[in-house]
Write a protein that holds these residues in place. Structure first.
Motif, PDB file in Angstrom:
ATOM      1  N   ILE A  72       0.837  -1.197   0.000  1.00 52.55           N
ATOM      2  CA  ILE A  72       0.000   0.000   0.000  1.00 52.55           C
ATOM      3  C   ILE A  72       0.879   1.256   0.000  1.00 52.55           C
ATOM      4  CG2 ILE A  72      -0.281   0.086   2.531  1.00 52.55           C
ATOM      5  CD1 ILE A  72      -3.093   0.780   0.110  1.00 52.55           C
ATOM      6  N   PHE A  76       0.953   4.399  -2.774  1.00 51.54           N
ATOM      7  CA  PHE A  76       0.947   5.828  -2.480  1.00 51.54           C
ATOM      8  C   PHE A  76       2.208   6.519  -2.990  1.00 51.54           C
ATOM      9  CE2 PHE A  76      -2.674   4.994   0.181  1.00 51.54           C
ATOM     10  CZ  PHE A  76      -3.382   6.174   0.086  1.00 51.54           C
ATOM     11  N   PHE A  79       1.653   6.462  -7.197  1.00 54.86           N
ATOM     12  CA  PHE A  79       0.505   7.151  -7.783  1.00 54.86           C
ATOM     13  C   PHE A  79       0.820   8.609  -8.145  1.00 54.86           C
ATOM     14  CE2 PHE A  79      -3.822   9.079  -7.487  1.00 54.86           C
ATOM     15  CZ  PHE A  79      -4.334   8.462  -8.605  1.00 54.86           C
ATOM     16  N   PRO A  80       1.485   9.359  -7.273  1.00 52.94           N
ATOM     17  CA  PRO A  80       1.818  10.741  -7.649  1.00 52.94           C
ATOM     18  C   PRO A  80       2.671  10.827  -8.914  1.00 52.94           C
ATOM     19  CG  PRO A  80       2.130  10.449  -5.316  1.00 52.94           C
ATOM     20  CD  PRO A  80       1.861   9.089  -5.878  1.00 52.94           C
ATOM     21  N   LEU A  82       2.351   8.918 -11.482  1.00 50.74           N
ATOM     22  CA  LEU A  82       1.380   8.834 -12.567  1.00 50.74           C
ATOM     23  C   LEU A  82       0.731  10.201 -12.799  1.00 50.74           C
ATOM     24  CD1 LEU A  82      -0.465   7.136 -14.504  1.00 50.74           C
ATOM     25  CD2 LEU A  82      -2.008   6.891 -12.564  1.00 50.74           C
ATOM     26  N   LEU A  83       0.378  10.860 -11.667  1.00 49.04           N
ATOM     27  CA  LEU A  83      -0.256  12.176 -11.801  1.00 49.04           C
ATOM     28  C   LEU A  83       0.705  13.175 -12.446  1.00 49.04           C
ATOM     29  CD1 LEU A  83      -2.246  12.600  -8.488  1.00 49.04           C
ATOM     30  CD2 LEU A  83      -3.062  11.907 -10.735  1.00 49.04           C
ATOM     31  N   LEU A  86       0.689  12.634 -15.996  1.00 46.60           N
ATOM     32  CA  LEU A  86      -0.523  13.184 -16.606  1.00 46.60           C
ATOM     33  C   LEU A  86      -0.412  14.700 -16.744  1.00 46.60           C
ATOM     34  CD1 LEU A  86      -3.314  11.159 -14.796  1.00 46.60           C
ATOM     35  CD2 LEU A  86      -2.793  11.153 -17.235  1.00 46.60           C
ATOM     36  N   LEU A  87       0.066  15.344 -15.693  1.00 48.49           N
ATOM     37  CA  LEU A  87       0.182  16.805 -15.726  1.00 48.49           C
ATOM     38  C   LEU A  87       1.073  17.239 -16.883  1.00 48.49           C
ATOM     39  CD1 LEU A  87      -0.116  19.665 -14.553  1.00 48.49           C
ATOM     40  CD2 LEU A  87       1.735  19.154 -12.977  1.00 48.49           C
ATOM     41  N   MET A  90      -0.399  15.717 -20.499  1.00 42.48           N
ATOM     42  CA  MET A  90      -1.598  16.333 -21.062  1.00 42.48           C
ATOM     43  C   MET A  90      -1.397  17.816 -21.345  1.00 42.48           C
ATOM     44  SD  MET A  90      -4.490  14.177 -19.020  1.00 42.48           S
ATOM     45  CE  MET A  90      -5.903  14.908 -19.806  1.00 42.48           C
ATOM     46  N   THR A  91      -0.485  18.451 -20.609  1.00 39.69           N
ATOM     47  CA  THR A  91      -0.172  19.838 -20.951  1.00 39.69           C
ATOM     48  C   THR A  91       0.540  19.884 -22.301  1.00 39.69           C
ATOM     49  OG1 THR A  91       0.030  20.341 -18.612  1.00 39.69           O
ATOM     50  CG2 THR A  91       0.942  21.945 -20.133  1.00 39.69           C
ATOM     51  N   THR A  93       0.090  17.828 -24.753  1.00 37.24           N
ATOM     52  CA  THR A  93      -0.841  17.643 -25.877  1.00 37.24           C
ATOM     53  C   THR A  93      -1.326  18.993 -26.378  1.00 37.24           C
ATOM     54  OG1 THR A  93      -2.732  17.485 -24.406  1.00 37.24           O
ATOM     55  CG2 THR A  93      -1.789  15.399 -25.179  1.00 37.24           C
TER      56      THR A  93
ATOM     57  N   LEU B 209      -2.732  14.946  -2.774  1.00 31.53           N
ATOM     58  CA  LEU B 209      -2.004  14.859  -4.036  1.00 31.53           C
ATOM     59  C   LEU B 209      -2.199  16.062  -4.957  1.00 31.53           C
ATOM     60  CD1 LEU B 209      -2.414  11.084  -4.851  1.00 31.53           C
ATOM     61  CD2 LEU B 209      -0.566  12.271  -3.691  1.00 31.53           C
ATOM     62  N   ASN B 245      -2.922  26.040 -16.792  1.00 30.05           N
ATOM     63  CA  ASN B 245      -2.801  24.579 -16.717  1.00 30.05           C
ATOM     64  C   ASN B 245      -2.513  24.134 -15.289  1.00 30.05           C
ATOM     65  OD1 ASN B 245      -3.164  23.169 -19.257  1.00 30.05           O
ATOM     66  ND2 ASN B 245      -1.436  24.368 -20.021  1.00 30.05           N
ATOM     67  N   PHE B 249      -5.094  22.229 -12.732  1.00 29.25           N
ATOM     68  CA  PHE B 249      -4.729  20.860 -12.359  1.00 29.25           C
ATOM     69  C   PHE B 249      -5.041  20.634 -10.891  1.00 29.25           C
ATOM     70  CE2 PHE B 249      -1.980  17.416 -10.960  1.00 29.25           C
ATOM     71  CZ  PHE B 249      -2.190  16.481 -11.961  1.00 29.25           C
ATOM     72  N   TRP B 299      -8.981  19.080 -16.393  1.00 26.55           N
ATOM     73  CA  TRP B 299      -8.830  20.461 -15.945  1.00 26.55           C
ATOM     74  C   TRP B 299      -8.954  21.495 -17.057  1.00 26.55           C
ATOM     75  CZ3 TRP B 299      -4.276  17.563 -16.656  1.00 26.55           C
ATOM     76  CH2 TRP B 299      -3.307  18.136 -17.465  1.00 26.55           C
TER      77      TRP B 299
END
Ligand code: HEM
Ligand SMILES: [Cu+2]
Lengths: 102, 533
Positions: A72, A76, A79-80, A82-83, A86-87, A90-91, A93, B209, B245, B249, B299
């Motif tokens: 676990i 934790f 996971f950040p 992964l975020l 994504l940040l 996706m920015t 893109t 997070l 952005n 987010f 977002w």
């Protein structure tokens, strides 16, 4: 409970490991400084980030004892990341496709 | 030994100790919850007054009550205080603190001192923002660059205050996650947890997070202003859209930090007053986590007109529609719980029903805005203002008021006047709709937000909205007086006035200092109303 796992950690990770990790970090710092004098073009930033990521990972694994933690905690810890992906992803893109008009 | 246990088991309500030190140095989650409750309510009322002043200015087309600059300051303060000091800490910090240990059968949160520390950090952030009022910012609560980097009002202090506040949010989230993982009573399995706990868990993950991102963003803005580094200034190689952005987010997940705890409250109130087991327990529980995750992927729906690429806008528009799925799952499950229930219209239940009704309007209009083509027209109009207030007042604030009326007897050990509470609810419900429903029409007709003046053809809808704000303000005023009066001379509350099955109602009202005489053994979920599951 806390004292129990603490004792265990000390048992597993001896000072020797810490010194090796520290030495590895120092070596990688030296490499970072060294390669900053060479121009790889686009790869400059990639090389710097790869070395920095390796350093961050071994700090987390050994100094922060992630290696010894249960699943676990791993969730934790990862996971950040992964975020973050994504940040940034996706920015990008947006920024990389601004000139394309469908 | 016998003597010892007897001395130990005497019921001492947690409110017994008096004196200022018993508050400011307490590590009792119930008292910390009260301190948050008082603080957030205070900021709610202050920012509410700013809103009434804005609406008063908008009674007539000309800017005759305040100068346009003052108006800009008013909506900035209203928005930032409401968002960062009331609604984001909001239910999580107040009711989350009070309820989480009680509901899972624990004596306190996992890190009681850290919990007190979070509260002090919250106050520190508030103090910094108070200092910032000397030259208040006029950027709007979103602090968009390039304007926020160039205005000569004090952006640095107010964003610094919000930055500090972020740590309170992060640490509270961390505390709650560990508490829910580690402190559950024996037998309190994940699938027996009350849904408020699932909601708090999802919220805590978002707090932990997402908040760091806004912290860093505001720090970048502060660096840009004070040191002239060009993160967001195109002349120096920066990108103003980068600010948006980063900001969204965090701030889109933040809207779920605001709403998910309220959804948890509704899931607790509805089954008690419908006398039926909650319908679709697992669907509600996991949809909280689903919403939390998807909220990280949408977002840029706040940025469709900011010049982002068409491809990115299309992707984000599509992803936005995904949020509606877990949200709708909850709404349908609540309505299914009501179906054929024996419904008792307690004031808390009235707020819960108002939530379902108003939040549905808010959520659906969110889909209008998420549709790329429609948003090009509706962005930065009153339609957005109406949408956000339907979800934030119609959703979160209704959930907050519902929670206040529902757990009031448990928390304070007294009852309020139920008839007055219902009358106040009626004023609030009517006032809210009269204030904000006309704003949908204003928005569709093209009235932009954040202006102190407007063309005369909007006057009838605009003044209607202002009259509504007076009804709403009056309702909140009566509600507040009623709740305060109950504290002073309300009847003593019984242990379990509504016959709830949840753990917090199985201890005296107000709960004893240590919550449970002995840690309970849980054998069932808490929703077995009417016939068994
Ligand atoms: C079904 C779920 C939802 C969808 C699809 C949705 C969609 C949207 C979209 C597309 C916008 C941007 C409009 C624009 O600026 O042009 C928006 C604005 C906003 N939404 Fe939502 N929303 C949803 C739920 C919520 C919830 C639950 C909250 C808060 C509790 C919320 C709070 C806000 C706020 C505060 C704004 C305005 C931000 C600003 O520009 O000041 N929304 N929403
Ligand atoms: Cu959003």
């Amino acid at each position: 409970m806390a004292t129990h796992s603490h004792a265990e950690e000390h048992h597993i990770t001896g000072n020797k490991t810490y010194i090796i990790v520290w030495a590895a970090l120092m070596v990688m710092t030296a490499i970072t400084v060294y390669v900053s004098y060479i121009n790889f073009g686009m790869l400059n930033i990639v090389i710097a980030l790869v070395i920095a990521s390796i350093k961050a990972s071994i700090v987390a694994l050994y100094f922060m004892h992630l290696k010894l933690e249960d699943s676990i905690t791993w969730v934790f810890a990862l996971f950040p990341l992964l975020l973050l992906a994504l940040l940034i992803g996706m920015t990008i893109t947006d920024t990389f496709t601004r000139t394309i008009v469908p | 030994m016998a003597n010892h246990t007897i001395a130990h088991n005497v019921y001492v309500p947690f409110l017994e100790k008096k004196g200022i030190l018993s508050w400011i140095l307490t590590t009792d989650h119930k008292r910390i919850g009260i301190m948050y409750l008082i603080s957030i309510s205070f900021f709610f009322l202050v920012a509410g007054v700013f809103a009434l002043l804005m609406r008063y200015e908008l009674l007539t087309p000309a800017s005759d009550f305040v100068q346009p600059h003052t108006y800009n300051v008013l909506f900035t303060l209203h928005g930032s205080i409401m968002v960062f000091f009331f609604i984001v800490p909001g239910l999580a910090a107040s009711f989350g603190n009070f309820l989480i240990p009680l509901m899972i059968g624990a004596p306190d949160v996992a890190f009681p001192k850290l919990n007190l520390g979070s509260y002090w950090i919250y106050l520190l952030g508030a103090a910094i923002v108070l200092i910032a009022l000397a030259k208040p910012a006029d950027t709007g609560w979103t602090f968009y660059t390039p304007y926020s980097a160039t205005t000569d009002t004090d952006v640095v202090l107010i964003t610094l205050g919000v930055f500090v506040l972020g740590f309170s949010s992060i640490l509270t989230g961390l505390n709650f996650i560990v508490t829910i993982h580690k402190m559950r009573a024996p037998g309190m399995t994940w699938h027996r947890l009350p849904l408020f706990i699932w909601a708090s868990y999802a919220t805590a993950i978002l707090q932990l997070l997402a908040t760091p991102v806004v912290g860093i963003t505001l720090l970048l803005l502060i660096t840009e202003r004070t040191l002239g580094v060009g993160f967001f200034d195109p002349a120096k190689g920066g990108d103003p859209v980068l600010f948006q952005n980063f900001f969204w987010f965090y701030s889109h997940p933040a809207v779920y930090i605001m709403i998910i705890p309220a959804m948890g409250v509704i899931s607790e109130i509805i089954p008690v007053f419908a006398r039926k087991p909650i319908f679709g327990y697992k669907a509600i529980a996991y949809s909280s986590l689903g919403i939390a995750f998807i909220s990280f992927l949408v977002w840029a729906h706040h940025m469709f007109t900011s010049g982002i690429s068409d491809i990115a806008a299309t992707i984000f528009s599509f992803l936005t529609f995904l949020v509606a799925i877990p949200t709708a799952i909850k709404v349908f499950n609540w309505t299914a719980t009501l179906y054929k229930g024996s419904i008792h219209l307690h004031s808390a239940m009235l707020y819960a029903l108002a939530f379902i009704f108003l939040f549905t309007i808010g959520g659906l209009t969110g889909l209008f805005l998420g549709a790329l083509a429609a948003d090009i027209h509706l962005h930065d109009t009153y339609f957005v203002v109406a949408h956000m207030h339907y979800v934030m007042i119609g959703g979160t604030v209704m959930g907050f008021f519902g929670a206040l009326h529902f757990w009031y007897p448990k928390w304070f050990g007294r009852m309020f006047n139920e008839t007055v509470a219902k009358i106040a609810w009626l004023f609030i419900f009517i006032g809210f709709n009269v204030t904000f429903f006309p704003q949908f029409f204003l928005g569709v007709q093209g009235m932009p937000r954040r202006y102190a003046t407007y063309p005369p053809q909007f006057e009838s809808l605009m003044s209607l909205s202002t009259y509504g704000s007076w009804i709403l303000g009056f309702g909140i005023f009566i509600m507040t007086l009623n709740l305060i009066a109950g504290l002073i001379n309300g009847e003593k509350a019984p242990q379990n006035p509504y016959g709830s099955l949840s753990l917090e109602w199985q201890v005296p009202s107000p709960p004893p200092l240590e919550n449970f005489e002995e840690i309970p053994h849980v054998t069932d979920w808490s929703y077995g109303y009417g016939k068994k599951k």
